[in-house]
Design a protein around this motif. Structure first.
Motif: not given
Length: 305
Positions: A208-218
């Motif tokens: 998911l991080e390779r896709l650009g996932m931001v874990w704490r999106l606000r």
């Protein structure tokens, strides 16, 4: 004589129901029977067990009967059952689905994820009787068998990849559903919960991080992109509610109502009422709702004053 006969009949019935209870225990390994359970010789076994608990709570259950019931595993309080059902219903209402992560624990410490997995294992061993034992979960639409997890993961990643291509980011709104019905917003939210609790496998975190996932999106409330998406979502949901209402003689959808596409329009309308009561619904949205039906803010069955 008639009193003696009456007592004898009641005693015989108690013994008969106790035998049915033992039979149930031998078959299922417990005697935590819901009040609604009926089957065979113990046709009203659930109601009978409930009656024994009531008598025990009132202090009128004879000591010898109490001891015999405890010997076969009777628990005088089923608070865990009640707590589990209530916690599952709350999770479902908040998240919009019942796929509880196995590590999920409620704010007050109840291990809901473990509890849900136990229900599914129970169903896997005996589907027919498990459904009969848990009518409350059936009413809530409990999913007894979760589809293949690897396939579900691959479908979620594929949809998220496409979303990134279409929108240029992974800020998927909670309400977003793909054209083929995948509730991608909720899928992404569940992955963030798993990440925070340490339940998401390292390989999947990396994927998911390779896709650009931001874990704490606000995103801030005044972010233009967020506002546009929320406005689009509001308009879409209002159209769905209006269409359903038109098809049902002007009724307002109740809490559990979903439209023909399976969208939870009842829960959405409840949310608008809550926001309105808390003075958090914008004037423009109140105006749109009033233009459709001025009674929208009153729950079905209530009367406005």
């Amino acid at each position: 004589m008639s009193v003696s006969v009456s007592v004898d009949v009641l005693a015989v019935r108690w013994e008969s129901m106790f035998v049915a209870l033992v039979s149930f225990r031998d078959e299922y390994g417990h005697v935590d029977i819901p009040r609604s359970f009926c089957r065979g010789a113990g046709a009203s076994l659930g109601a009978w067990v409930h009656r024994q608990r009531s008598l025990a709570a009132a202090g009128t259950l004879p000591a010898d009967r109490r001891e015999r019931l405890e010997a076969v595993g009777m628990r005088w309080s089923l608070s865990e059952r009640t707590t589990g059902i209530a916690a599952f219903a709350a999770f479902q209402c908040t998240e919009g689905h019942g796929l509880v992560p196995h590590v999920f624990t409620t704010a007050d410490g109840f291990p809901l994820g473990t509890w849900v997995q136990s229900r599914r294992r129970q169903w896997a061993n005996d589907p027919v009787n498990t459904v009969r034992l848990w009518p409350e979960l059936v009413d809530l639409g409990f999913v007894w068998q979760v589809r293949d997890r690897d396939a579900a993961w691959d479908a979620g990643v594929a949809a998220l990849t496409q979303y990134s291509r279409d929108h240029g980011d992974l800020a998927v709104p909670h309400w977003f559903t793909t054209a083929d019905g995948l509730q991608l917003g909720r899928w992404v939210d569940s992955r963030r919960v798993e990440y925070r609790t340490g339940a998401l496998l390292a390989a999947r975190v990396e994927q998911l991080e390779r896709l650009g996932m931001v874990w704490r999106l606000r995103l801030p409330a005044d972010d233009p992109a967020r506002q546009r998406r929320e406005d689009v979502h509001f308009a879409q949901m209002l159209r769905r509610v209006q269409a359903w209402s038109t098809q049902h003689a002007g009724q307002l959808p109740a809490a559990r109502v979903v439209d023909s596409d399976g969208i939870a329009i009842g829960r959405w309308l409840i949310r608008q009422r809550q926001l309105h009561r808390d003075h958090r619904l914008t004037t423009d949205r109140v105006t749109q709702l009033n233009a459709w039906n001025r009674a929208w803010s009153c729950p079905p069955g209530s009367t406005s004053t």
